[in-house]
Write a protein that holds these residues in place. Structure first.
Motif, PDB file in Angstrom:
ATOM      1  N   UNK A 153       0.703  -1.147   0.175  1.00 16.41           N
ATOM      2  CA  UNK A 153       0.121   0.155   0.054  1.00 16.41           C
ATOM      3  C   UNK A 153       0.920   1.242  -0.045  1.00 16.41           C
ATOM      4  N   UNK A 154       2.025   1.193   0.692  1.00 16.10           N
ATOM      5  CA  UNK A 154       2.780   2.341   0.914  1.00 16.10           C
ATOM      6  C   UNK A 154       3.432   2.479  -0.513  1.00 16.10           C
ATOM      7  N   UNK A 155       3.963   1.385  -0.882  1.00 13.67           N
ATOM      8  CA  UNK A 155       4.716   1.587  -2.367  1.00 13.67           C
ATOM      9  C   UNK A 155       3.761   1.913  -3.497  1.00 13.67           C
ATOM     10  N   UNK A 156       2.585   1.264  -3.413  1.00 15.38           N
ATOM     11  CA  UNK A 156       1.432   1.819  -4.644  1.00 15.38           C
ATOM     12  C   UNK A 156       1.246   3.388  -4.282  1.00 15.38           C
ATOM     13  N   UNK A 178       2.138   8.830  -6.578  1.00 16.59           N
ATOM     14  CA  UNK A 178       2.808  10.221  -6.410  1.00 16.59           C
ATOM     15  C   UNK A 178       3.819  10.517  -7.542  1.00 16.59           C
ATOM     16  N   UNK A 179       4.644   9.602  -7.738  1.00 12.23           N
ATOM     17  CA  UNK A 179       5.633   9.936  -8.798  1.00 12.23           C
ATOM     18  C   UNK A 179       5.035   9.678 -10.030  1.00 12.23           C
ATOM     19  N   UNK A 180       3.916   9.111 -10.626  1.00 14.19           N
ATOM     20  CA  UNK A 180       3.154   9.350 -11.520  1.00 14.19           C
ATOM     21  C   UNK A 180       2.596  10.824 -11.571  1.00 14.19           C
ATOM     22  N   UNK A 181       2.169  11.321 -10.816  1.00 14.86           N
ATOM     23  CA  UNK A 181       1.472  12.663 -10.741  1.00 14.86           C
ATOM     24  C   UNK A 181       2.509  13.729 -10.794  1.00 14.86           C
ATOM     25  N   UNK A 182       3.877  13.508 -10.462  1.00 16.95           N
ATOM     26  CA  UNK A 182       4.970  14.376 -10.262  1.00 16.95           C
ATOM     27  C   UNK A 182       5.417  14.443 -11.672  1.00 16.95           C
ATOM     28  N   UNK A 183       5.508  13.276 -12.187  1.00  8.82           N
ATOM     29  CA  UNK A 183       6.029  13.155 -13.827  1.00  8.82           C
ATOM     30  C   UNK A 183       5.169  13.684 -14.630  1.00  8.82           C
TER      31      UNK A 183
END
Length: 105
Positions: free
Chosen positions: A1-4, A9-14
């Protein structure tokens, strides 16, 4: 869950970085070719909002398409990639138009 949640978050940042850059490129091309264009901030906002909306839609679509194809005994890669590729073109255009209308263009 934490990894997901980190991956999301990384997808949104990218997404924000890439679509901001696309807004700047669109503005620059319009400027170079003397095409009337909204202000740079608007171009970036339209680009980023379109990208975020598209990312959310495609994330759900790709997830559920993979689940359904797997349950049907099909390889999700063989089914998902062509369908998502086709779907993203059409969805991208609709998201772009929706964001333009939302912002009053």
């Amino acid at each position: 869950s934490m990894m997901f949640s980190k991956l999301v978050g990384l997808m949104f940042l990218l997404d924000v970085i890439v679509f901001s850059f696309l807004g700047v490129i669109g503005f620059a091309f319009n400027d170079v070719f003397a095409v009337s264009t909204p202000p740079l901030v608007v171009m970036i906002a339209v680009s980023v909002l379109t990208g975020l909306l598209l990312m959310v839609i495609m994330s759900f679509a790709s997830y559920y398409l993979s689940v359904v194809s797997f349950k049907l005994g099909l390889d999700p890669d063989n089914v998902g990639i062509p369908v998502i590729t086709s779907l993203i073109d059409m969805s991208g255009a609709y998201c772009f138009i929706a964001v333009l209308r939302l912002l009053g263009f």
